[in-house]
Design a protein around this motif. Sequence first.
Motif, PDB file in Angstrom:
ATOM      1  N   ALA A 156       0.827  -1.206   0.000  1.00  0.00           N
ATOM      2  CA  ALA A 156       0.000   0.000   0.000  1.00  0.00           C
ATOM      3  C   ALA A 156       0.863   1.258   0.000  1.00  0.00           C
ATOM      4  O   ALA A 156       0.515   2.264  -0.643  1.00  0.00           O
ATOM      5  N   LEU A 157       1.993   1.225   0.704  1.00  0.00           N
ATOM      6  CA  LEU A 157       2.916   2.366   0.666  1.00  0.00           C
ATOM      7  C   LEU A 157       3.464   2.595  -0.737  1.00  0.00           C
ATOM      8  O   LEU A 157       3.532   3.734  -1.211  1.00  0.00           O
ATOM      9  N   GLY A 185      -0.572  -2.547   9.229  1.00  0.00           N
ATOM     10  CA  GLY A 185       0.233  -1.333   9.225  1.00  0.00           C
ATOM     11  C   GLY A 185      -0.307  -0.202   8.385  1.00  0.00           C
ATOM     12  O   GLY A 185       0.439   0.713   8.037  1.00  0.00           O
ATOM     13  N   LEU A 186      -1.593  -0.200   8.068  1.00  0.00           N
ATOM     14  CA  LEU A 186      -2.142   0.854   7.218  1.00  0.00           C
ATOM     15  C   LEU A 186      -2.205   2.195   7.940  1.00  0.00           C
ATOM     16  O   LEU A 186      -2.135   3.251   7.302  1.00  0.00           O
ATOM     17  N   ASP A 187      -2.335   2.153   9.266  1.00  0.00           N
ATOM     18  CA  ASP A 187      -2.326   3.396  10.064  1.00  0.00           C
ATOM     19  C   ASP A 187      -1.617   3.141  11.387  1.00  0.00           C
ATOM     20  O   ASP A 187      -2.245   3.078  12.444  1.00  0.00           O
ATOM     21  N   PRO A 219       0.370   4.066   5.138  1.00  0.00           N
ATOM     22  CA  PRO A 219      -0.190   4.360   3.813  1.00  0.00           C
ATOM     23  C   PRO A 219      -1.446   5.219   3.840  1.00  0.00           C
ATOM     24  O   PRO A 219      -1.717   5.953   2.883  1.00  0.00           O
ATOM     25  N   LEU A 220      -2.219   5.140   4.924  1.00  0.00           N
ATOM     26  CA  LEU A 220      -3.470   5.887   4.995  1.00  0.00           C
ATOM     27  C   LEU A 220      -3.278   7.358   4.660  1.00  0.00           C
ATOM     28  O   LEU A 220      -4.128   7.981   4.008  1.00  0.00           O
ATOM     29  N   TYR A 221      -2.147   7.932   5.065  1.00  0.00           N
ATOM     30  CA  TYR A 221      -1.941   9.371   4.930  1.00  0.00           C
ATOM     31  C   TYR A 221      -1.391   9.781   3.566  1.00  0.00           C
ATOM     32  O   TYR A 221      -1.189  10.967   3.321  1.00  0.00           O
ATOM     33  N   TYR A 222      -1.186   8.805   2.689  1.00  0.00           N
ATOM     34  CA  TYR A 222      -0.702   9.112   1.341  1.00  0.00           C
ATOM     35  C   TYR A 222      -1.769   8.914   0.271  1.00  0.00           C
ATOM     36  O   TYR A 222      -1.518   9.233  -0.909  1.00  0.00           O
TER      37      TYR A 222
END
Length: 295
Positions: A156-157, A185-187, A219-222
Amino acid sequence: MSFIRLAWQLPAIIFLLFLLFIIGNEYAIARPSKRIKDVAYVTPGTSGFDTERHRLDLYIPRHKSATLRPVVIFIHGGNWDSGSKNIYTFIGRRLAKQGCVAVIINYRLAPNVQVPAMADDCARAALWVKLHIAEYGGDPERIFVMGHSAGGGLAALLATDNTLFTKVGLSENPVKGVILDDPAGLDMYDYLKKMEYPNDEQYLVPFGRDPAVWRAASPLYYVHKGSPPMLIYVGERTYPSIRNSSEKFRQRLMQNGVQHTFTVIAGKKHVGMVLQLYWKRNQIYRDLLKFVKAN
């Protein structure tokens, strides 16, 4: 007496038959593909080169194709501190048998490095694929990333953080789509601030103690309007943290208009979500092959 002796031998006979089935099945799966092992995606001898972790395996269909094939890069899980490409040969074989060029990668692990360096490794592996995969029949314009657990977070990153590729010299992100299998690890920014679950301090090893790093590795923040399309799969009986963060990620994708599907697979726990990929006809493969437009 003969009957008694036969009864005692039955478990061994059943086990032998099962073993022969597995060997025969693996041979049938392996035969249609060629595996090229331990290709270095970082030039050996350069500063920081890790002779074990900076390597990938290629799985190439043996039958000829008039056109270049879609490429799927698989990133393994393992809590950011364990795991190896060598465990996931079955995924490479099955993807290749179904018309993809598969790339299974290693990357450095904690405690030697933290997650941002792992993401850099994955980006360097994707750069190698972009530059060289046509030599193996893969299409450098159809690169997809796939990951389970920690590997799902790294996938996701790659899909959302374009700076990972500008750092390695690419002007644009080469990832055309993402398949996330029970991603972790998404957030981690929110997760590590709360520390809700037993033994959560273990994640301060791969993520460190700086909240800025937690956010930078999440990744959530991208997620942005230009993020590539995604297939997301979550086990019905997976860890609550994965279920919750995946739902938050889905909401962020919706807010930004990113094309995606979100599927909860009934009855599956976290490990079962990757073990099911042993069977080529499971739902994830069926959706994936349409997604990447495999022949």
